[in-house]
Design a protein around this motif. Sequence first.
Motif, PDB file in Angstrom:
ATOM      1  N   ASN A  74      35.350  15.467  36.384  1.00 25.72           N
ATOM      2  CA  ASN A  74      36.405  15.806  35.425  1.00 25.72           C
ATOM      3  C   ASN A  74      36.173  15.146  34.075  1.00 25.72           C
ATOM      4  O   ASN A  74      37.115  14.728  33.389  1.00 25.72           O
ATOM      5  CB  ASN A  74      37.794  15.429  35.967  1.00 25.72           C
ATOM      6  N   LEU A  75      34.898  15.061  33.693  1.00 30.62           N
ATOM      7  CA  LEU A  75      34.517  14.552  32.384  1.00 30.62           C
ATOM      8  C   LEU A  75      34.255  15.747  31.464  1.00 30.62           C
ATOM      9  O   LEU A  75      33.641  16.730  31.877  1.00 30.62           O
ATOM     10  CB  LEU A  75      33.265  13.686  32.483  1.00 30.62           C
ATOM     11  N   THR A  76      34.733  15.664  30.247  1.00 31.04           N
ATOM     12  CA  THR A  76      34.601  16.784  29.317  1.00 31.04           C
ATOM     13  C   THR A  76      33.265  16.725  28.586  1.00 31.04           C
ATOM     14  O   THR A  76      32.644  15.665  28.464  1.00 31.04           O
ATOM     15  CB  THR A  76      35.747  16.783  28.291  1.00 31.04           C
ATOM     16  N   ILE A  77      32.821  17.863  28.112  1.00 28.03           N
ATOM     17  CA  ILE A  77      31.619  17.951  27.288  1.00 28.03           C
ATOM     18  C   ILE A  77      32.077  18.240  25.862  1.00 28.03           C
ATOM     19  O   ILE A  77      32.515  19.349  25.549  1.00 28.03           O
ATOM     20  CB  ILE A  77      30.675  19.053  27.793  1.00 28.03           C
ATOM     21  N   GLU A  78      32.003  17.223  25.012  1.00 27.37           N
ATOM     22  CA  GLU A  78      32.461  17.350  23.628  1.00 27.37           C
ATOM     23  C   GLU A  78      31.319  17.803  22.728  1.00 27.37           C
ATOM     24  O   GLU A  78      30.161  17.433  22.944  1.00 27.37           O
ATOM     25  CB  GLU A  78      33.008  16.009  23.127  1.00 27.37           C
ATOM     26  N   HIS A  79      31.656  18.588  21.710  1.00 27.31           N
ATOM     27  CA  HIS A  79      30.659  19.065  20.755  1.00 27.31           C
ATOM     28  C   HIS A  79      31.052  18.629  19.342  1.00 27.31           C
ATOM     29  O   HIS A  79      32.225  18.497  19.018  1.00 27.31           O
ATOM     30  CB  HIS A  79      30.535  20.584  20.819  1.00 27.31           C
ATOM     31  N   ASN A  80      30.041  18.424  18.507  1.00 28.81           N
ATOM     32  CA  ASN A  80      30.252  18.072  17.097  1.00 28.81           C
ATOM     33  C   ASN A  80      31.084  16.801  16.946  1.00 28.81           C
ATOM     34  O   ASN A  80      31.888  16.680  16.032  1.00 28.81           O
ATOM     35  CB  ASN A  80      30.927  19.235  16.353  1.00 28.81           C
ATOM     36  N   LYS A  81      30.910  15.851  17.842  1.00 22.52           N
ATOM     37  CA  LYS A  81      31.578  14.569  17.750  1.00 22.52           C
ATOM     38  C   LYS A  81      30.543  13.462  17.904  1.00 22.52           C
ATOM     39  O   LYS A  81      29.361  13.707  18.159  1.00 22.52           O
ATOM     40  CB  LYS A  81      32.670  14.436  18.819  1.00 22.52           C
ATOM     41  N   SER A  82      30.981  12.228  17.748  1.00 18.72           N
ATOM     42  CA  SER A  82      30.077  11.102  17.955  1.00 18.72           C
ATOM     43  C   SER A  82      29.633  11.050  19.412  1.00 18.72           C
ATOM     44  O   SER A  82      30.340  11.526  20.310  1.00 18.72           O
ATOM     45  CB  SER A  82      30.781   9.793  17.590  1.00 18.72           C
ATOM     46  N   PRO A  83      28.469  10.455  19.675  1.00 20.19           N
ATOM     47  CA  PRO A  83      28.023  10.319  21.067  1.00 20.19           C
ATOM     48  C   PRO A  83      29.014   9.508  21.893  1.00 20.19           C
ATOM     49  O   PRO A  83      29.781   8.704  21.366  1.00 20.19           O
ATOM     50  CB  PRO A  83      26.693   9.568  20.927  1.00 20.19           C
ATOM     51  N   ASP A  84      28.988   9.715  23.177  1.00 16.51           N
ATOM     52  CA  ASP A  84      29.784   8.923  24.110  1.00 16.51           C
ATOM     53  C   ASP A  84      28.996   7.650  24.394  1.00 16.51           C
ATOM     54  O   ASP A  84      28.117   7.620  25.252  1.00 16.51           O
ATOM     55  CB  ASP A  84      30.021   9.729  25.383  1.00 16.51           C
ATOM     56  N   TRP A  85      29.323   6.577  23.651  1.00 17.05           N
ATOM     57  CA  TRP A  85      28.542   5.350  23.718  1.00 17.05           C
ATOM     58  C   TRP A  85      28.634   4.648  25.073  1.00 17.05           C
ATOM     59  O   TRP A  85      27.776   3.827  25.409  1.00 17.05           O
ATOM     60  CB  TRP A  85      28.999   4.384  22.624  1.00 17.05           C
ATOM     61  N   GLU A  86      29.636   4.956  25.861  1.00 16.30           N
ATOM     62  CA  GLU A  86      29.829   4.276  27.140  1.00 16.30           C
ATOM     63  C   GLU A  86      29.219   5.024  28.320  1.00 16.30           C
ATOM     64  O   GLU A  86      29.294   4.570  29.453  1.00 16.30           O
ATOM     65  CB  GLU A  86      31.329   4.064  27.397  1.00 16.30           C
ATOM     66  N   SER A  95      16.079  14.145  31.361  1.00 16.08           N
ATOM     67  CA  SER A  95      17.134  13.275  30.836  1.00 16.08           C
ATOM     68  C   SER A  95      17.460  13.637  29.390  1.00 16.08           C
ATOM     69  O   SER A  95      18.617  13.538  28.964  1.00 16.08           O
ATOM     70  CB  SER A  95      16.741  11.798  30.952  1.00 16.08           C
ATOM     71  N   ALA A  96      16.450  14.100  28.633  1.00 16.14           N
ATOM     72  CA  ALA A  96      16.695  14.505  27.250  1.00 16.14           C
ATOM     73  C   ALA A  96      17.591  15.736  27.187  1.00 16.14           C
ATOM     74  O   ALA A  96      18.522  15.805  26.374  1.00 16.14           O
ATOM     75  CB  ALA A  96      15.367  14.775  26.548  1.00 16.14           C
ATOM     76  N   TYR A  97      17.326  16.713  28.033  1.00 15.59           N
ATOM     77  CA  TYR A  97      18.163  17.915  28.077  1.00 15.59           C
ATOM     78  C   TYR A  97      19.597  17.548  28.439  1.00 15.59           C
ATOM     79  O   TYR A  97      20.546  17.945  27.768  1.00 15.59           O
ATOM     80  CB  TYR A  97      17.625  18.902  29.119  1.00 15.59           C
ATOM     81  N   LEU A  98      19.756  16.773  29.514  1.00 17.57           N
ATOM     82  CA  LEU A  98      21.098  16.398  29.950  1.00 17.57           C
ATOM     83  C   LEU A  98      21.801  15.531  28.902  1.00 17.57           C
ATOM     84  O   LEU A  98      22.999  15.675  28.668  1.00 17.57           O
ATOM     85  CB  LEU A  98      21.027  15.663  31.287  1.00 17.57           C
ATOM     86  N   GLY A  99      21.043  14.633  28.270  1.00 16.96           N
ATOM     87  CA  GLY A  99      21.625  13.777  27.252  1.00 16.96           C
ATOM     88  C   GLY A  99      22.176  14.575  26.086  1.00 16.96           C
ATOM     89  O   GLY A  99      23.252  14.265  25.554  1.00 16.96           O
ATOM     90  N   GLY A 100      21.455  15.630  25.703  1.00 18.81           N
ATOM     91  CA  GLY A 100      21.920  16.470  24.615  1.00 18.81           C
ATOM     92  C   GLY A 100      23.093  17.344  25.011  1.00 18.81           C
ATOM     93  O   GLY A 100      24.024  17.551  24.224  1.00 18.81           O
ATOM     94  N   ILE A 101      23.070  17.861  26.215  1.00 18.72           N
ATOM     95  CA  ILE A 101      24.162  18.715  26.691  1.00 18.72           C
ATOM     96  C   ILE A 101      25.459  17.919  26.795  1.00 18.72           C
ATOM     97  O   ILE A 101      26.531  18.379  26.389  1.00 18.72           O
ATOM     98  CB  ILE A 101      23.810  19.338  28.062  1.00 18.72           C
ATOM     99  N   GLY A 123      25.999  14.753  25.502  1.00 11.03           N
ATOM    100  CA  GLY A 123      26.294  13.898  24.360  1.00 11.03           C
ATOM    101  C   GLY A 123      26.364  12.425  24.693  1.00 11.03           C
ATOM    102  O   GLY A 123      27.168  11.683  24.126  1.00 11.03           O
ATOM    103  N   CYS A 124      25.523  11.967  25.613  1.00  8.49           N
ATOM    104  CA  CYS A 124      25.560  10.568  26.050  1.00  8.49           C
ATOM    105  C   CYS A 124      24.861   9.655  25.042  1.00  8.49           C
ATOM    106  O   CYS A 124      23.740   9.949  24.599  1.00  8.49           O
ATOM    107  CB  CYS A 124      24.903  10.424  27.415  1.00  8.49           C
ATOM    108  N   GLY A 125      25.507   8.527  24.703  1.00 10.11           N
ATOM    109  CA  GLY A 125      24.970   7.616  23.712  1.00 10.11           C
ATOM    110  C   GLY A 125      24.518   6.286  24.275  1.00 10.11           C
ATOM    111  O   GLY A 125      24.038   5.432  23.532  1.00 10.11           O
ATOM    112  N   ASN A 126      24.665   6.071  25.572  1.00  8.12           N
ATOM    113  CA  ASN A 126      24.182   4.855  26.214  1.00  8.12           C
ATOM    114  C   ASN A 126      22.714   5.080  26.595  1.00  8.12           C
ATOM    115  O   ASN A 126      22.072   5.984  26.071  1.00  8.12           O
ATOM    116  CB  ASN A 126      25.057   4.528  27.435  1.00  8.12           C
ATOM    117  N   GLN A 127      22.174   4.310  27.501  1.00 12.26           N
ATOM    118  CA  GLN A 127      20.781   4.500  27.905  1.00 12.26           C
ATOM    119  C   GLN A 127      20.566   5.898  28.474  1.00 12.26           C
ATOM    120  O   GLN A 127      21.290   6.336  29.376  1.00 12.26           O
ATOM    121  CB  GLN A 127      20.371   3.459  28.950  1.00 12.26           C
ATOM    122  N   VAL A 128      19.570   6.610  27.958  1.00 16.75           N
ATOM    123  CA  VAL A 128      19.190   7.930  28.467  1.00 16.75           C
ATOM    124  C   VAL A 128      17.693   7.876  28.745  1.00 16.75           C
ATOM    125  O   VAL A 128      16.888   7.783  27.819  1.00 16.75           O
ATOM    126  CB  VAL A 128      19.521   9.048  27.462  1.00 16.75           C
TER     127      VAL A 128
END
Length: 424
Positions: free
Chosen positions: A92-104, A148-154, A156-161
């Motif tokens: 139940n985590l959302t996928i946000e677009h055009n926002k800052s990365p999810d640093w956590e 991991s790059a594909y998933l990280g971009g989809i 929007g993860c900003g922690n270790q990828v």
Amino acid sequence: MSRRVVITGLGVCAPNGIGLEAFATSLQNGISGIRFQPKLAELNFGCQIAGEPLVPANMVNSYFTPLQLRGLNASGLVYGVIAGVDAWKDANLTIEHNKSPDWESGIIFGTGILGVDKFRESIHLIDNGDVRRLGSTSVVQTMASGISAYLGGILGCGNQVTTNSSACTTGTESILMGFERIATGKAERMLVGSCSDSGPYVWGGFDSLRILPRKFNDNPSKASRPMSATASGFVPGSGAGALVLESFESAKQRGAKIYAEVLGGAINSGGQRGGGSITAPNSEAVKRCIEDAICNSKILKSDIDTINGHLTATSKDATEIENWSAALERKGVDFPYINATKGTIGHCLAAAGSIECVASVLQFKNHYVYGNINSNDLHPDILDVIDAGRIPQKTLNHQPRILAKASFGFGDVNACVIFKAYNE
């Protein structure tokens, strides 16, 4: 201080089911995803069967953008994105677009090799002087960290990828790496898992080693026989599994459902000494890995009531059982229930650990220990160690309390993770 880590999302793309419901149904009913592969027969493989996820073409369209779909020819990448995105949504985590990365939030998603078919396609184009036809996605489809790059971009993860790679241990290792990052306060959420490509260019090397079964081409569902006296080699497979790990505090704050808790685990290597080699585990290292996982998880050996083994359907299965017995100091009817996922999906190589961890965690949710197919003729060396009743032939209505899952990979590398039924 070490923080509690829980599992809030699961995703799977397996030979016997894409999505949690289909996968769980297949496990509960002993439905195999191992099938005859005409392409392998055309190429004169000895073993002409494999476990390969059947992904409908229209399903892929909902996971990739039109640009990403252009020239897409990396099966493991497809499997990994499906499993990873599904796990994220299941949490139940959302996928946000055009926002800052999810640093956590971060990603550790492993693979053994990625984009083999894309590599082959690219080699032919280059050799023919058509390098301009490679396309804009050929690099990310063939670099190991492409998944991991594909998933990280989809997401929007900003922690270790990042991507890890440790042969058959990859998926289980990724869970322990993500667990450690959350437990030490460096992240709140980590998407972990692994994937593996399909096809003859992945499976051919194993066929040449003659470690795959060759007598079941006309009866694929009977070929993968973990712990069986008539086991004749592992059946190659492919797919992906994914889990969302999350700090207990974050999960509670979100009101997220919790499948299970990760207590801890251990990773080691046998150094290819003491009977260990590039293809075989050092038994001392295996036992140490299990013992260290128990110590790290702060539990007793007697607390473990269920095991999901590595158990590849080779002659090493009996040795693995002996190692479990020695490490736990338990045998006969005192031994935990044990099952082998590979009976229904084959050996999914780098994806094996993650798919099997998803299977392990589903047992907490559904209150069962799923049965072992094709192991009705148990190996006598195994019966010398544990009671046959501890190897269920059919799914049991049993609520696991603490489950140990281990993977042992090429290169003599080992990982063992300890899961616990969730309790506030």
